[in-house]
Design a protein around this motif. Sequence first.
Motif, PDB file in Angstrom:
ATOM      1  N   LEU A 220       0.833  -1.208   0.000  1.00 32.02           N
ATOM      2  CA  LEU A 220       0.000   0.000   0.000  1.00 32.02           C
ATOM      3  C   LEU A 220       0.868   1.259   0.000  1.00 32.02           C
ATOM      4  N   ASP A 221       1.953   1.240   0.756  1.00 36.97           N
ATOM      5  CA  ASP A 221       2.858   2.399   0.797  1.00 36.97           C
ATOM      6  C   ASP A 221       3.528   2.626  -0.560  1.00 36.97           C
ATOM      7  N   VAL A 222       3.981   1.535  -1.186  1.00 34.85           N
ATOM      8  CA  VAL A 222       4.616   1.651  -2.502  1.00 34.85           C
ATOM      9  C   VAL A 222       3.597   2.138  -3.524  1.00 34.85           C
ATOM     10  N   TYR A 223       2.378   1.579  -3.483  1.00 36.37           N
ATOM     11  CA  TYR A 223       1.319   2.020  -4.400  1.00 36.37           C
ATOM     12  C   TYR A 223       1.082   3.520  -4.252  1.00 36.37           C
ATOM     13  N   ALA A 224       0.968   4.000  -3.017  1.00 31.67           N
ATOM     14  CA  ALA A 224       0.715   5.427  -2.775  1.00 31.67           C
ATOM     15  C   ALA A 224       1.824   6.284  -3.377  1.00 31.67           C
ATOM     16  N   ASP A 225       3.051   5.818  -3.304  1.00 29.56           N
ATOM     17  CA  ASP A 225       4.170   6.549  -3.886  1.00 29.56           C
ATOM     18  C   ASP A 225       4.129   6.479  -5.415  1.00 29.56           C
ATOM     19  N   VAL A 226       3.892   5.292  -5.956  1.00 27.84           N
ATOM     20  CA  VAL A 226       3.847   5.102  -7.410  1.00 27.84           C
ATOM     21  C   VAL A 226       2.745   5.942  -8.036  1.00 27.84           C
ATOM     22  N   ARG A 227       1.587   5.973  -7.409  1.00 25.10           N
ATOM     23  CA  ARG A 227       0.409   6.656  -7.964  1.00 25.10           C
ATOM     24  C   ARG A 227       0.155   8.028  -7.331  1.00 25.10           C
ATOM     25  N   ALA A 228       1.157   8.618  -6.715  1.00 21.82           N
ATOM     26  CA  ALA A 228       0.993   9.860  -5.955  1.00 21.82           C
ATOM     27  C   ALA A 228       0.255  10.947  -6.732  1.00 21.82           C
ATOM     28  N   GLU A 229       0.516  11.060  -8.013  1.00 19.18           N
ATOM     29  CA  GLU A 229      -0.109  12.120  -8.811  1.00 19.18           C
ATOM     30  C   GLU A 229      -1.565  11.824  -9.148  1.00 19.18           C
ATOM     31  N   LEU A 230      -2.019  10.594  -8.901  1.00 19.34           N
ATOM     32  CA  LEU A 230      -3.379  10.198  -9.282  1.00 19.34           C
ATOM     33  C   LEU A 230      -4.274   9.847  -8.105  1.00 19.34           C
ATOM     34  N   ILE A 231      -3.728   9.692  -6.901  1.00 16.12           N
ATOM     35  CA  ILE A 231      -4.527   9.151  -5.800  1.00 16.12           C
ATOM     36  C   ILE A 231      -5.677  10.054  -5.368  1.00 16.12           C
ATOM     37  N   HIS A 232      -5.724  11.261  -5.873  1.00 19.43           N
ATOM     38  CA  HIS A 232      -6.880  12.111  -5.593  1.00 19.43           C
ATOM     39  C   HIS A 232      -8.110  11.689  -6.404  1.00 19.43           C
ATOM     40  N   LEU A 233      -7.898  10.871  -7.459  1.00 15.64           N
ATOM     41  CA  LEU A 233      -9.005  10.372  -8.272  1.00 15.64           C
ATOM     42  C   LEU A 233      -9.597   9.124  -7.617  1.00 15.64           C
ATOM     43  N   PRO A 234     -10.929   8.988  -7.622  1.00 15.08           N
ATOM     44  CA  PRO A 234     -11.566   7.883  -6.889  1.00 15.08           C
ATOM     45  C   PRO A 234     -11.022   6.496  -7.214  1.00 15.08           C
ATOM     46  N   ASN A 235     -10.801   6.187  -8.486  1.00 16.87           N
ATOM     47  CA  ASN A 235     -10.343   4.854  -8.857  1.00 16.87           C
ATOM     48  C   ASN A 235      -8.901   4.585  -8.435  1.00 16.87           C
ATOM     49  N   TYR A 236      -8.118   5.645  -8.223  1.00 19.45           N
ATOM     50  CA  TYR A 236      -6.710   5.501  -7.858  1.00 19.45           C
ATOM     51  C   TYR A 236      -6.447   5.723  -6.373  1.00 19.45           C
ATOM     52  N   ALA A 237      -7.478   6.046  -5.610  1.00 22.14           N
ATOM     53  CA  ALA A 237      -7.309   6.264  -4.167  1.00 22.14           C
ATOM     54  C   ALA A 237      -6.714   5.008  -3.522  1.00 22.14           C
ATOM     55  N   VAL A 238      -5.910   5.214  -2.502  1.00 19.04           N
ATOM     56  CA  VAL A 238      -5.297   4.076  -1.811  1.00 19.04           C
ATOM     57  C   VAL A 238      -6.373   3.148  -1.267  1.00 19.04           C
ATOM     58  N   SER A 239      -7.472   3.702  -0.765  1.00 20.69           N
ATOM     59  CA  SER A 239      -8.544   2.860  -0.230  1.00 20.69           C
ATOM     60  C   SER A 239      -9.171   1.995  -1.336  1.00 20.69           C
ATOM     61  N   ALA A 240      -9.332   2.541  -2.544  1.00 21.12           N
ATOM     62  CA  ALA A 240      -9.873   1.764  -3.661  1.00 21.12           C
ATOM     63  C   ALA A 240      -8.895   0.665  -4.062  1.00 21.12           C
ATOM     64  N   PHE A 241      -7.607   0.989  -4.082  1.00 17.99           N
ATOM     65  CA  PHE A 241      -6.602  -0.023  -4.393  1.00 17.99           C
ATOM     66  C   PHE A 241      -6.602  -1.115  -3.332  1.00 17.99           C
ATOM     67  N   ALA A 242      -6.706  -0.734  -2.061  1.00 21.95           N
ATOM     68  CA  ALA A 242      -6.713  -1.726  -0.972  1.00 21.95           C
ATOM     69  C   ALA A 242      -7.893  -2.687  -1.118  1.00 21.95           C
ATOM     70  N   GLU A 243      -9.053  -2.165  -1.485  1.00 22.30           N
ATOM     71  CA  GLU A 243     -10.215  -3.037  -1.702  1.00 22.30           C
ATOM     72  C   GLU A 243      -9.970  -4.004  -2.856  1.00 22.30           C
ATOM     73  N   ARG A 244      -9.424  -3.493  -3.965  1.00 23.06           N
ATOM     74  CA  ARG A 244      -9.120  -4.366  -5.107  1.00 23.06           C
ATOM     75  C   ARG A 244      -8.066  -5.405  -4.719  1.00 23.06           C
ATOM     76  N   LEU A 245      -7.038  -4.963  -4.032  1.00 24.59           N
ATOM     77  CA  LEU A 245      -5.960  -5.858  -3.623  1.00 24.59           C
ATOM     78  C   LEU A 245      -6.488  -6.996  -2.761  1.00 24.59           C
ATOM     79  N   ASP A 246      -7.310  -6.679  -1.785  1.00 27.86           N
ATOM     80  CA  ASP A 246      -7.858  -7.711  -0.902  1.00 27.86           C
ATOM     81  C   ASP A 246      -8.725  -8.700  -1.682  1.00 27.86           C
ATOM     82  N   ARG A 247      -9.504  -8.197  -2.622  1.00 25.97           N
ATOM     83  CA  ARG A 247     -10.333  -9.079  -3.450  1.00 25.97           C
ATOM     84  C   ARG A 247      -9.445  -9.961  -4.318  1.00 25.97           C
TER      85      ARG A 247
END
Length: 175
Positions: free
Chosen positions: A20-47
């Motif tokens: 999650l930390d690496v994702y947040a760094d990799v996608r830093a410029e996009l995480i303000h967008l709903p699909n790229y938010a860390v919480s959205a990634f965490a949900e996808r990752l867990d699934r």
Amino acid sequence: MTIEVRHLTRLDRPERQTLLDVYADVRAELIHLPNYAVSAFAERLDRHASEPGFEITLGYDGEEPVGYAYVNTVEHDDRWWKRIEPLPGPDYTGQPALALKEIGVRKPWRGTGAAKRLHDALLARRTEQYVTLMVNPQAGDGKVHRLYQTWGYRDLGDSRPSPASPVLRAMIRNR
């Protein structure tokens, strides 16, 4: 630079947090967008981590996490295929295939071959005939799409996995 590749087939708490930390760094410029938010990634990752064939590679430069890539196996009736227009034929969907769900490398290691190393290390352990991925064709002004083409991927169709997602280009190649 030597990248150590670690393979995992499940995510325990420390590895999940690292990812999650690496994702947040990799996608830093996009995480303000709903699909790229860390919480959205965490949900996808867990699934994805609970789905068949989950495997991840994490790259490290010493103790510093560099990036990641992860996959799942997709069967003929998987929603992965059903979202692609035009619907791929049975030559692709008639057997288990590998879906590259995410790949990302932190900025200091971009352009060093780290992404290809993580990708290739992950595929080397698999037996599926095909590997497929979805990419935003606009990412990096098209550079990411072109990079996948140099890795042997070819366009298969378009997909919109969720209402918050941009239209993605589905690509495929022999493993």
